[in-house]
Write a protein that holds these residues in place. Structure first.
Motif, PDB file in Angstrom:
ATOM      1  N   PRO A 140      22.892 -17.657  24.028  1.00 46.73           N
ATOM      2  CA  PRO A 140      23.429 -16.731  23.022  1.00 46.73           C
ATOM      3  C   PRO A 140      24.949 -16.647  23.134  1.00 46.73           C
ATOM      4  N   ASP A 171      26.019  -9.639  10.582  1.00 52.79           N
ATOM      5  CA  ASP A 171      25.380  -8.329  10.580  1.00 52.79           C
ATOM      6  C   ASP A 171      24.623  -8.055   9.281  1.00 52.79           C
ATOM      7  N   ARG A 181      23.231 -16.202   7.006  1.00 53.12           N
ATOM      8  CA  ARG A 181      22.862 -17.156   8.050  1.00 53.12           C
ATOM      9  C   ARG A 181      23.454 -18.535   7.743  1.00 53.12           C
ATOM     10  N   LYS A 199      26.012 -13.164  15.521  1.00 49.83           N
ATOM     11  CA  LYS A 199      25.186 -13.521  16.661  1.00 49.83           C
ATOM     12  C   LYS A 199      24.885 -15.012  16.554  1.00 49.83           C
ATOM     13  N   ALA A 213      23.227 -18.497  18.235  1.00 51.02           N
ATOM     14  CA  ALA A 213      22.262 -19.062  19.184  1.00 51.02           C
ATOM     15  C   ALA A 213      22.484 -20.574  19.256  1.00 51.02           C
ATOM     16  N   ALA A 257      24.055 -19.227  13.273  1.00 53.24           N
ATOM     17  CA  ALA A 257      24.881 -18.016  13.273  1.00 53.24           C
ATOM     18  C   ALA A 257      24.351 -17.048  12.235  1.00 53.24           C
ATOM     19  N   ASP A 302      31.588 -10.735  14.386  1.00 57.48           N
ATOM     20  CA  ASP A 302      30.403  -9.904  14.218  1.00 57.48           C
ATOM     21  C   ASP A 302      29.161 -10.753  13.980  1.00 57.48           C
ATOM     22  N   ASP A 310      28.345 -14.471  21.147  1.00 58.15           N
ATOM     23  CA  ASP A 310      28.871 -13.552  20.138  1.00 58.15           C
ATOM     24  C   ASP A 310      30.211 -14.062  19.644  1.00 58.15           C
TER      25      ASP A 310
END
Length: 284
Positions: free
Chosen positions: A80, A250, A254, A87, A89, A247, A85, A82
């Motif tokens: 993972p 929020d 995607r 997320k 993977a 990615a 803002d 960051d």
């Protein structure tokens, strides 16, 4: 009387004009709102895309970390990350843990297709067709396929009679069904040069292709890997890897990309890696 009629006509024209203006203004407002939403969507997509590219750069840095204990391991585990803002993977698979279309032995190819669900006869035919595709000459091997067999199947092309130029080319091999391709594509490569996958990095399906390993042997390898999640596998990483990054912002926007790269090392003035294959999104 005529004056009143003209006055009524003028009033009617004014009312129609006001109605037309209201319709035009409503249309302009709807168009402006639609364009605003499109701009916001495109902006979010661009942010997600660059977050995914940042994940790729982070993966390259992780693979080449000077601290060997902190170096990322290319066996498919998820890292993972960051970014702003988003997320992110990241998963990395070493290409030497895959089945090489240009170098794999017949036993490995047959084992792969059987592990992917093909019956014995179909597995032997597809394996032989792959070897005939990469082998020069016009004579088909037993169970294999050269130009005559492709023509008999109603296909307007024949085998390359040379090494595979891309992984996707294997979709054209006689006997390769869409369902079989979907299962085996993630563990195929043309960049390892190995007769069989490296067990240090191979995914379960690629492990299942290795003759004599069996389910128990594959499970033992995977279990040992899980026990050493925090350190490099004993063989270390290779130089050619497929990195997949997803990615998510929020707001749910995607973006994903999959890239096969070859590391070049960290030297002054040198691009740290070369891109061999690049795909954005999940479509084939």
């Amino acid at each position: 009387m005529k004056w009143r009629q003209r006055r009524g006509v003028a009033l009617l024209i004014v009312l129609w004009g006001c109605t037309l203006l209201a319709i035009m203004l409503g249309g302009f407002a709807a168009l402006a709102r639609t364009e605003g939403l499109q701009a916001r969507y495109q902006f979010a997509q661009v942010r997600a895309h660059y977050a995914a590219e940042a994940g790729l750069a982070r993966a390259v840095a992780g693979l080449q970390s000077p601290d060997i204990d902190a170096r990322w391991i290319a066996d498919g585990r998820i890292y993972p990350f960051d970014f702003d803002d988003a997320k992110v993977a990241i998963s990395i698979v070493d290409e030497d843990g895959k089945v090489d279309l240009n170098a794999a032995s017949n036993d490995v190819l047959v084992g792969l297709f059987k592990a992917a669900g093909a019956n014995d006869d179909a597995a032997r035919h597809v394996a032989a067709a792959i070897q005939d595709w990469r082998r020069p000459g016009d004579a088909a091997s037993p169970n294999g396929a050269k130009k005559a067999q492709y023509e008999a199947a109603g296909l307007g092309y024949g085998p390359r009679n040379a090494p595979f130029a891309t992984v996707e080319e294997a979709r054209m091999v006689l006997g390769m069904t869409p369902a079989l391709w979907a299962k085996v594509e993630p563990v195929l490569t043309i960049w390892s040069g190995r007769e069989r996958p490296n067990t240090e990095h191979a995914q379960p399906l690629a492990l299942a292709a290795i003759p004599g390993l069996g389910d128990n042997g594959a499970q033992a390898i995977l279990a040992q890997r899980n026990q050493s999640r925090g350190s490099l596998a004993s063989g270390g990483n290779g130089v050619t890897h497929t990195i997949r990054v997803e990615a998510i912002l929020d707001d749910g926007t995607r973006s994903s990309l999959t890239s096969t790269i070859r590391l070049r090392g960290i030297r002054s003035g040198n691009q740290p890696y070369a891109v061999l294959r690049w795909r954005e999104g999940d479509a084939e």
